[in-house]
Design an enzyme around this catalytic site. Structure first.
Site, PDB file in Angstrom:
ATOM      1  N   GLY A 134       2.573   2.629  -2.443  1.00 24.77           N
ATOM      2  CA  GLY A 134       2.258   3.390  -3.647  1.00 24.77           C
ATOM      3  C   GLY A 134       0.888   4.032  -3.575  1.00 24.77           C
ATOM      4  N   ALA A 141       0.807  -1.236   0.000  1.00 22.78           N
ATOM      5  CA  ALA A 141       0.000   0.000   0.000  1.00 22.78           C
ATOM      6  C   ALA A 141       0.832   1.275   0.000  1.00 22.78           C
ATOM      7  CB  ALA A 141      -0.989   0.040   1.163  1.00 22.78           C
TER       8      ALA A 141
END
Length: 300
Positions: free
Chosen positions: A244, A242
């Site tokens: 990104g 998560a």
């Protein structure tokens, strides 16, 4: 700032291992965690925790996992009226994380592939009033393309996170204001391993601007007029799941506050850096106050 996120919603099954398995190898997991996930929902949660007003447009199954996802929305002030319940399994992601924070992910789309344009068009008014419409590639590609066309025609800025990287016709990029791939996705989309050349290729394909996420190295921005590189923050990474998605939430909320692109990239890097120091997907995403405190402590 208002954002409409059109994308995937999953339950994540995360297994912590000493090292990622190679082909044909079986490795024991030292821990199993179950948590809400999906790129679409992760980005919606990141936007909400960082101060945006968010509408999540997605689909879940008529099962226990779907009820869990819907039940978690209120704590991040995300309404559930734009989430469709279908006769299928809720999407699942199977994540393996090694001791260095690296991961592999296998996704079963389930209900996410039942997210059709008829449902998305039900929220035309909300899309028109939003500052950004945010899309990824974990829902049907025809829904992604049609959603981009809808938002573009309504003069709402379109942000595309091409993950997983799938080929799109060049005309689609002409309707995208900001494309946000990572290095791997950029190479798959453009055939270029050089970051600058890959970003230039996306602009030639029609995109208005590109931000490439570079993990611990930071990020790179390019449009027709400028190139900007912003270094990342050095932290003790334990889980990159998560990160990104959190970065995207940070970038867009900063842009929504009318920060310049360089300042927004620095803020987004901080959001991503905090996220990798915590296990899990949505539970690792920080609040605006946590990011501000992180940046304050990092100032010279």
């Amino acid at each position: 700032m208002k954002a409409v996120v059109i994308g995937s919603m999953n339950i994540d099954f995360t297994m912590d291992v000493d090292h990622l398995p190679s082909k044909g190898e079986t490795v024991p997991a030292v821990r199993l965690r179950t948590s809400p996930g999906g790129k679409g929902l992760n980005q919606a949660v990141a936007l909400a925790r960082l101060g945006a007003e968010v509408l999540m447009v997605g689909a879940v199954g008529n099962d226990a996992s779907g009820k869990v996802l819907l039940g978690n929305l209120p704590k991040d002030r995300i309404p559930d009226f734009a989430i469709k319940t279908v006769d299928d399994s809720t999407g699942n992601a199977f994540i393996t994380v090694d001791s260095q924070g690296n991961n592999t992910i296998v996704v079963y789309p389930g209900a996410n592939y039942k997210l059709d344009m008829h449902w998305v068009e039900s929220f035309k008014g909300e899309i028109e009033s939003a500052d950004f419409v945010v899309l990824q590639m974990e829902i049907p590609v025809e829904t992604v393309i049609a959603s981009i066309e809808l938002a573009h025609n309504l003069n709402t800025k379109v942000v595309l996170n091409p993950a997983p990287a799938l080929p799109l016709p060049d005309y689609v990029y002409t309707m995208v204001d900001l494309v946000i791939p990572n290095e791997t996705e950029l190479a798959l989309l453009t055939g270029e391993t050089n970051i600058v050349e890959g970003a230039r290729k996306l602009l030639q394909m029609g995109a208005n601007a590109v931000v490439v996420t570079l993990g611990s190295e930071g990020c790179f921005y390019k449009d027709a007029n400028q190139e900007i590189s912003v270094e990342g923050f050095k932290v003790n990474a334990i889980d990159s799941t998560a990160a990104g998605d959190a970065f995207i939430g940070g970038l867009l909320t900063a842009l929504g506050r009318h920060e310049d692109i360089g300042t927004a990239m620095k803020f987004a890097n901080a959001v991503g850096a905090i996220t990798v120091t915590r296990p899990g997907a949505q539970e690792s995403i920080p609040t605006y106050e946590e990011v501000e405190e992180f940046l304050r402590r990092r100032e010279p």
